[in-house]
Design a protein around this motif. Structure first.
Motif, short mmCIF file in Angstrom:
data_model
loop_
_atom_site.label_atom_id
_atom_site.label_comp_id
_atom_site.label_asym_id
_atom_site.label_seq_id
_atom_site.Cartn_x
_atom_site.Cartn_y
_atom_site.Cartn_z
N HIS A 1 31.50 31.90 27.17
CA HIS A 1 30.97 32.82 26.16
C HIS A 1 30.27 32.02 25.07
N ALA A 2 28.97 32.29 24.89
CA ALA A 2 28.20 31.66 23.81
C ALA A 2 28.36 30.14 23.81
N ALA B 1 24.12 30.40 35.77
CA ALA B 1 24.36 31.55 34.90
C ALA B 1 23.84 31.30 33.50
N ARG B 2 24.02 30.07 32.99
CA ARG B 2 23.48 29.75 31.66
C ARG B 2 21.97 29.92 31.63
N TYR C 1 24.95 41.24 26.95
CA TYR C 1 25.23 41.81 25.63
C TYR C 1 26.16 40.90 24.82
N SER C 2 27.19 40.36 25.46
CA SER C 2 28.11 39.47 24.76
C SER C 2 27.82 38.01 25.04
N ASN C 3 26.77 37.75 25.83
CA ASN C 3 26.39 36.38 26.20
C ASN C 3 27.56 35.67 26.88
N SER C 4 28.09 36.32 27.92
CA SER C 4 29.26 35.80 28.61
C SER C 4 29.04 35.87 30.12
N PHE C 5 29.77 35.04 30.85
CA PHE C 5 29.79 35.17 32.30
C PHE C 5 31.14 34.70 32.82
N GLN D 1 38.61 40.72 28.08
CA GLN D 1 39.61 40.74 27.02
C GLN D 1 39.77 39.38 26.35
N CYS D 2 39.18 38.36 26.95
CA CYS D 2 39.21 37.02 26.34
C CYS D 2 38.10 36.81 25.32
#
Length: 765
Positions: free
Chosen positions: A50-51, A262-263, A336-340, A369-370
């Motif tokens: 994430h980010a 993914a990045r 949206y949350s910049n996560s994978f 949830q993390c």
């Protein structure tokens, strides 16, 4: 000293772990512990990021047979169908950026043998989105082997339905895509992706046909038919038969490499200063690319909202995207949350069992949830998950306006120009929707030919009041064809919502033009709630120049114009220098090649005699004849039958079939119309059957029929009245000479070519 060094080494990892919610990490850990304890799968690697902050979990065993091996972070897995989105789809899009592949082009352009029995309709986009109609996979019997044999079987596969009819996950789609890469680039798929994708991204543990030195790091799958444990050989039987390199499977990779990939995707196509894709290509890749009439939503390769979306879990929003692999692999990304989150396992090891179906969802939910500091219940731009009973349709302008809360009309006093076709996909009238919209002030209604409810087939319709809403109705068919200055005085805007049928002499577009001019004169805003062209937006046919402007020839456009009312409004506003303050609320999900029955929208008769799509398809040609002969008005099939009292039906059908008009057959019929030309007279004629809607050219059909009538019935057939709607004296003169329809078609081809240039500047779809 050693203690301080150990602390220094561990501190970054501790800090990274603290970036995620502890309770989420605990749940993620517990989910994996339960699965591994049941050996379903025996072991797994999870990479959550994430980010820019990452967290990894490594559990269980890499192998149980022939000896137990502990899972490690650098374990290489058979990616299975992740091949489709990590190798093949990106390769196609890279070739697209190079101008070598157009996803809206038929597959046969790149694979010439892929043609016949509906294959010529399949475009590259249909392969990418699994909407081609092709079968799920290649047959295994009779026995075959070799790459070329696999490709031959793939190109020989006949679609079970037309493209965009339904979503069916198919390996054949990506087998074909992989070969497109080979033929277009001149390099085998594995060579191309290694050079243009994996090496630039430093994905050093990702490739087809992994080398022998990787053997100890590769997670085995299961035993093949000969009892040999597959380790480094692709599990997928079809890919194995094809030599290990195929578009649908064959790739091996590890978590760290997939994290690099993914990045790059979430970073707009660029990573560490290396640009792989243009930003607009990434946008296309991630956006919904399936037809609006297909329930499942897929991007170019990626899954967005379907039965395969389990890795999304319960929290990641619809609009996040990813993919799974048969061997127990998945990659899911949330822009949206910049996560994978990456999940890698070998669920088939050691005996071909094991299921991670539910585990995908559990990991996705725990991973979300993390994520710290992000509320997944409030996501700007996310899609709405489809309901189980939802019927997907194209959205007309009114559907888009309603969905968006009527924003453009809020606070305005509006007059609505509409009739019975002005309704949303649920058949609620636009009149009622605007009347109930809390911030819209519906003040007046304006009706075109046939009245506000479309039931009248007469010359003049008077003003009245709508019983349901109490709003005044002003007729725009008769002496008054546009709103008056007085009627507009208390309004801020006019809204146009009427279904056109794509023909120049259908009068609703004349009403559109005159209302547009009235709005401009009174400095009123003008909104067009756009609607699909029911006969499609690709074919353009007939003369594009008129002898004189009339109510049935409101602007110089071809008889079959291939435009929507929104596009026509833009063209007329620009070319006539009307100067209206025009805004088009675009339809969504419509593509120019779609006919009305491919949109999922309910049909309502646009006028009393326009009762079917076939009638609308024929109307630009058959309608030309309606002042000279009966075209079926006053029967159960207007514009699908035609004739006259003086016609021998068997002779006429024979002569028309002899012409070889594309997409049509003619059957003899006798009928007695109860209205219009030859009312209550027994007529001989033909019933028109459309055999190929794509090949059909209605204008040349109407002209050809007029030629036959002129040749066989010159004294009875009133050719001059054909010019009422044809509006082209030069072409009328040619009809009189008896030239063939092929010769006459040449007369308007230059005009339509010039029109194509004009319309290119206003097309919205």
């Amino acid at each position: 000293m050693r203690f301080h060094l150990l602390i220094a080494l561990l501190l970054p990892a501790v800090l990274l772990g603290q970036a995620f919610k502890p309770e989420g990490l605990q749940k993620l850990d517990a989910v994996l512990d339960r699965a591994v304890a049941k050996k379903s799968p025996a072991g797994a690697v999870v990479w959550l990021e994430h980010a820019g902050t990452s967290h990894t979990v490594v559990k269980g065993a890499r192998a149980l047979s022939p000896a137990k091996e502990t899972m490690t972070l650098d374990t290489v897995f058979d990616a299975a169908s992740l091949t489709k989105v990590v190798a093949t789809a990106p390769a196609i899009l890279l070739l697209g950026e190079q101008g070598k592949v157009d996803i809206e082009t038929p597959v046969s352009r790149y694979l010439p043998e892929f043609i016949g029995e509906g294959r010529e309709l399949v475009k590259v986009r249909h392969l990418l989105t699994h909407t081609s109609g092709l079968k799920p996979g290649l047959p295994r019997e009779p026995a075959w082997s070799g790459y070329e044999a696999g490709i031959r079987l793939a190109v020989e596969t006949v679609p079970d339905a037309a493209p965009d009819t339904f979503f069916r996950y198919s390996d054949i789609n990506y087998i074909l895509l992989g070969d497109i890469v080979r033929r277009v680039s001149g390099e085998k798929l594995d060579v191309f992706v290694q050079k243009h994708l994996f090496l630039p991204l430093k994905m050093i543990s990702t490739r087809y046909l992994p080398p022998a030195e990787w053997q100890g790091r590769i997670a085995p799958t299961e035993k093949d038919a000969n009892g040999v444990m597959l380790r480094g050989d692709v599990h997928d039987p079809t890919a194995r038969r094809m030599g290990g390199v195929a578009g649908h499977a064959g790739l091996f990779t590890c978590a760290e490499d997939l994290a690099q990939f993914a990045r790059m995707i979430l970073n707009g196509g660029e990573l560490d200063g290396v640009r792989i894709f243009k930003g607009e290509t990434l946008d296309l890749m991630k956006q919904v690319q399936t037809a609006a009439t297909v329930y499942e939503r897929r991007g170019l390769g990626w899954d967005i909202d379907s039965a395969y979306s389990r890795p999304r879990g319960e929290l990641f929003p619809v609009g996040s995207f990813g993919h799974t692999g048969f061997t127990g692999t998945s990659l899911w990304m949330d822009p949206y949350s910049n996560s994978f989150v990456i999940f890698l396992s070998s669920r088939l090891h050691p005996n071909g069992g094991g299921s991670v179906r539910d585990l995908y969802e559990e990991i996705g939910t725990a991973a979300a949830q993390c994520i710290p500091g992000y509320d997944f219940t409030q996501v700007t731009g996310a899609l709405v998950k489809r309901g189980e009973k939802e019927v997907p349709t194209v959205l007309n302008g009114i559907d888009v306006l309603k969905r968006d809360g009527y924003g453009p009309l809020n606070g305005l006093r509006v007059g609505l120009i509409t009739n019975q076709t002005g309704m949303d996909a649920q058949r609620t009238a636009t009149i009622d929707l605007l009347a109930k919209a809390p911030k819209v002030k519906l003040r007046a209604l304006f009706s075109p030919e046939h009245g506000i409810r479309g039931a009248l087939d007469q010359e003049k319709i008077g003003d009245s009041v709508d019983r349901k809403t109490g709003r005044p109705i002003y007729s725009l068919y008769g002496e008054r064809r546009a709103p008056t200055v007085e009627q507009l005085e208390e309004l801020d805007a006019l809204v146009f919502d009427i279904q056109d049928i794509g023909c120049r002499f259908y009068t609703y577009i004349s009403t559109l033009r005159m209302c547009l001019e009235a709005a401009a004169r009174s400095n009123k805003k003008f909104f067009v709630l756009d609607r699909v062209n029911p006969v499609g937006g690709t074919a353009v046919e007939g003369p594009a120049v008129v002898d004189k402007e009339t109510f049935t020839a409101t602007h110089a456009i071809p008889i079959r114009h291939g435009m929507t009312v929104g596009e026509l409004a833009q063209m007329m506003n620009a070319e006539r220098h009307i100067g209206a303050d025009l805004e088009v609320i675009r339809a969504e999900g419509w593509r120019r090649e779609l006919l009305f029955d491919q949109t999922g929208l309910p049909w309502v008769n646009p006028s009393p005699n326009m009762r079917t799509l076939d009638a609308a398809l024929l109307y630009p040609g058959i309608g030309l004849l309606e002042f000279s002969i009966s075209v079926g008005r006053g029967t159960d099939a207007p514009f699908e039958i035609l004739g006259a009292p003086y016609v021998n039906d068997r002779v006429l059908s024979y002569e028309l079939n002899k012409l070889g008009l594309p997409g049509l057959r003619f059957m003899p019929v006798r009928f007695k119309p109860s209205a219009s030309v030859f009312k209550d007279e027994e007529c001989g004629g033909v019933r028109i059957q459309i055999t190929d809607r794509e090949a059909l050219r209605p204008v040349q059909t109407g002209v050809a029929i007029a030629t036959v009538f002129q040749r066989f019935y010159p004294k009875s057939f009133n050719l001059e009245k054909v010019n009422t709607l044809l509006n082209h004296a030069g072409l009328l003169k040619t009809i009189r000479t008896g030239k063939s329809w092929r010769e006459m078609r040449v007369m308007w081809e230059a005009e339509t070519a010039a029109f194509e240039v004009r319309r290119a500047g206003v097309l919205l779809y």
